[in-house]
Design a protein around this motif. Structure first.
Motif, mmCIF file in Angstrom:
data_model
loop_
_atom_site.group_PDB
_atom_site.id
_atom_site.type_symbol
_atom_site.label_atom_id
_atom_site.label_comp_id
_atom_site.label_asym_id
_atom_site.label_seq_id
_atom_site.Cartn_x
_atom_site.Cartn_y
_atom_site.Cartn_z
ATOM 1 N N GLY A 1 8.091 6.928 7.772
ATOM 2 C CA GLY A 1 7.965 6.637 9.192
ATOM 3 C C GLY A 1 6.857 5.661 9.523
ATOM 4 O O GLY A 1 6.773 5.177 10.661
ATOM 5 N N GLY A 2 6.011 5.371 8.551
ATOM 6 C CA GLY A 2 4.889 4.473 8.760
ATOM 7 C C GLY A 2 5.292 3.005 8.717
ATOM 8 O O GLY A 2 6.471 2.667 8.547
ATOM 9 N N SER A 3 4.285 2.151 8.855
ATOM 10 C CA SER A 3 4.518 0.704 8.899
ATOM 11 C C SER A 3 3.551 -0.024 7.968
ATOM 12 O O SER A 3 2.429 0.441 7.723
ATOM 13 N N LEU A 4 4.006 -1.167 7.491
ATOM 14 C CA LEU A 4 3.169 -2.087 6.729
ATOM 15 C C LEU A 4 3.592 -3.502 7.078
ATOM 16 O O LEU A 4 4.753 -3.746 7.431
ATOM 17 N N ARG A 5 2.660 -4.446 6.941
ATOM 18 C CA ARG A 5 3.004 -5.854 7.089
ATOM 19 C C ARG A 5 2.590 -6.598 5.830
ATOM 20 O O ARG A 5 1.406 -6.631 5.477
ATOM 21 N N LEU A 6 3.574 -7.166 5.182
ATOM 22 C CA LEU A 6 3.316 -7.967 3.994
ATOM 23 C C LEU A 6 3.105 -9.426 4.391
ATOM 24 O O LEU A 6 3.737 -9.920 5.332
ATOM 25 N N SER A 7 2.233 -10.100 3.646
ATOM 26 C CA SER A 7 1.975 -11.515 3.867
ATOM 27 C C SER A 7 2.185 -12.278 2.572
ATOM 28 O O SER A 7 1.926 -11.740 1.483
ATOM 29 N N CYS A 8 2.630 -13.502 2.695
ATOM 30 C CA CYS A 8 2.814 -14.375 1.532
ATOM 31 C C CYS A 8 2.272 -15.744 1.911
ATOM 32 O O CYS A 8 2.864 -16.442 2.743
ATOM 33 N N VAL A 9 1.147 -16.091 1.308
ATOM 34 C CA VAL A 9 0.560 -17.405 1.561
ATOM 35 C C VAL A 9 1.149 -18.402 0.586
ATOM 36 O O VAL A 9 1.160 -18.170 -0.628
ATOM 37 N N PHE A 10 1.592 -19.514 1.118
ATOM 38 C CA PHE A 10 2.265 -20.544 0.336
ATOM 39 C C PHE A 10 1.282 -21.694 0.166
ATOM 40 O O PHE A 10 1.084 -22.479 1.085
ATOM 41 N N GLY B 1 0.831 -1.204 0.000
ATOM 42 C CA GLY B 1 0.000 0.000 0.000
ATOM 43 C C GLY B 1 0.856 1.240 0.000
ATOM 44 O O GLY B 1 2.067 1.174 -0.239
ATOM 45 N N SER B 2 0.197 2.364 0.260
ATOM 46 C CA SER B 2 0.881 3.651 0.295
ATOM 47 C C SER B 2 0.877 4.187 1.719
ATOM 48 O O SER B 2 -0.182 4.244 2.355
ATOM 49 N N VAL B 3 2.055 4.574 2.194
ATOM 50 C CA VAL B 3 2.180 5.130 3.537
ATOM 51 C C VAL B 3 3.122 6.308 3.505
ATOM 52 O O VAL B 3 3.900 6.475 2.549
ATOM 53 N N GLN B 4 3.089 7.091 4.557
ATOM 54 C CA GLN B 4 4.028 8.196 4.677
ATOM 55 C C GLN B 4 5.310 7.712 5.338
ATOM 56 O O GLN B 4 5.340 6.690 6.014
ATOM 57 N N THR C 1 3.677 -7.312 -4.597
ATOM 58 C CA THR C 1 2.755 -6.348 -3.997
ATOM 59 C C THR C 1 3.503 -5.019 -3.885
ATOM 60 O O THR C 1 4.660 -4.975 -3.467
ATOM 61 N N GLN C 2 2.845 -3.940 -4.295
ATOM 62 C CA GLN C 2 3.490 -2.640 -4.369
ATOM 63 C C GLN C 2 3.505 -1.933 -3.016
ATOM 64 O O GLN C 2 2.474 -1.858 -2.325
ATOM 65 N N VAL C 3 4.661 -1.406 -2.673
ATOM 66 C CA VAL C 3 4.821 -0.580 -1.479
ATOM 67 C C VAL C 3 5.312 0.792 -1.919
ATOM 68 O O VAL C 3 6.322 0.893 -2.625
ATOM 69 N N THR C 4 4.582 1.832 -1.535
ATOM 70 C CA THR C 4 4.949 3.191 -1.883
ATOM 71 C C THR C 4 5.033 4.019 -0.612
ATOM 72 O O THR C 4 4.073 4.089 0.154
#
Length: 126
Positions: free
Chosen positions: A15-24, A10-13, A120-123
């Motif tokens: 200093g922000g945080s994201l959690r990516l997941s990968c289902v196998f 996703g898009s964050v400013q 997955t896009q990270v911006t």
């Protein structure tokens, strides 16, 4: 057929945080070496974090102390917790898997991985 499905980008400013997941899908994640890679436009794909079959964890210097890779074997899912995000973290993030044990040196070699997700896009904006 092995399937890796990423989500959580996703898009964050800054200093922000994201959690990516990968289902196998279909196979047991604990039997594979797993890793997260990223690729920004015009750049080569680079390793970010890896979790080996033997439990060895490897991080790129650029993300040490900010990113954490983990597995949930019961859910057959690989995660990447990304904190203190910077604009230079902006990229498409890919999950990858390999059936063999990989050394720390091999962990970020893209040619060692034979299974890849769609990305997955990270911006990260400043």
């Amino acid at each position: 057929q092995v399937q890796l499905v990423e989500s959580g980008g996703g898009s964050v400013q800054s200093g922000g945080s994201l959690r990516l997941s990968c289902v196998f899908a279909k196979y047991t994640i604990s039997m594979y070496s797993m890793a997260w890679f990223r690729q920004a436009p015009g750049n080569e794909r680079e390793g970010v974090a890896a979790s080996g079959r033997d439990g060895t964890i490897t991080y790129a210097d650029s993300v040490k102390g900010r990113f954490t890779i983990s597995k949930d074997n019961a859910k057959n899912t690989l995660y990447l917790q990304m904190n203190s995000l910077k604009p230079e973290d902006t990229a498409m993030y890919y999950c990858a898997a390999n059936t063999f044990f990989l050394t720390t040196v091999q962990a970020f070699d893209v040619t060692r991985y034979n299974y890849w997700g769609q990305g997955t896009q990270v911006t990260v904006s400043s």
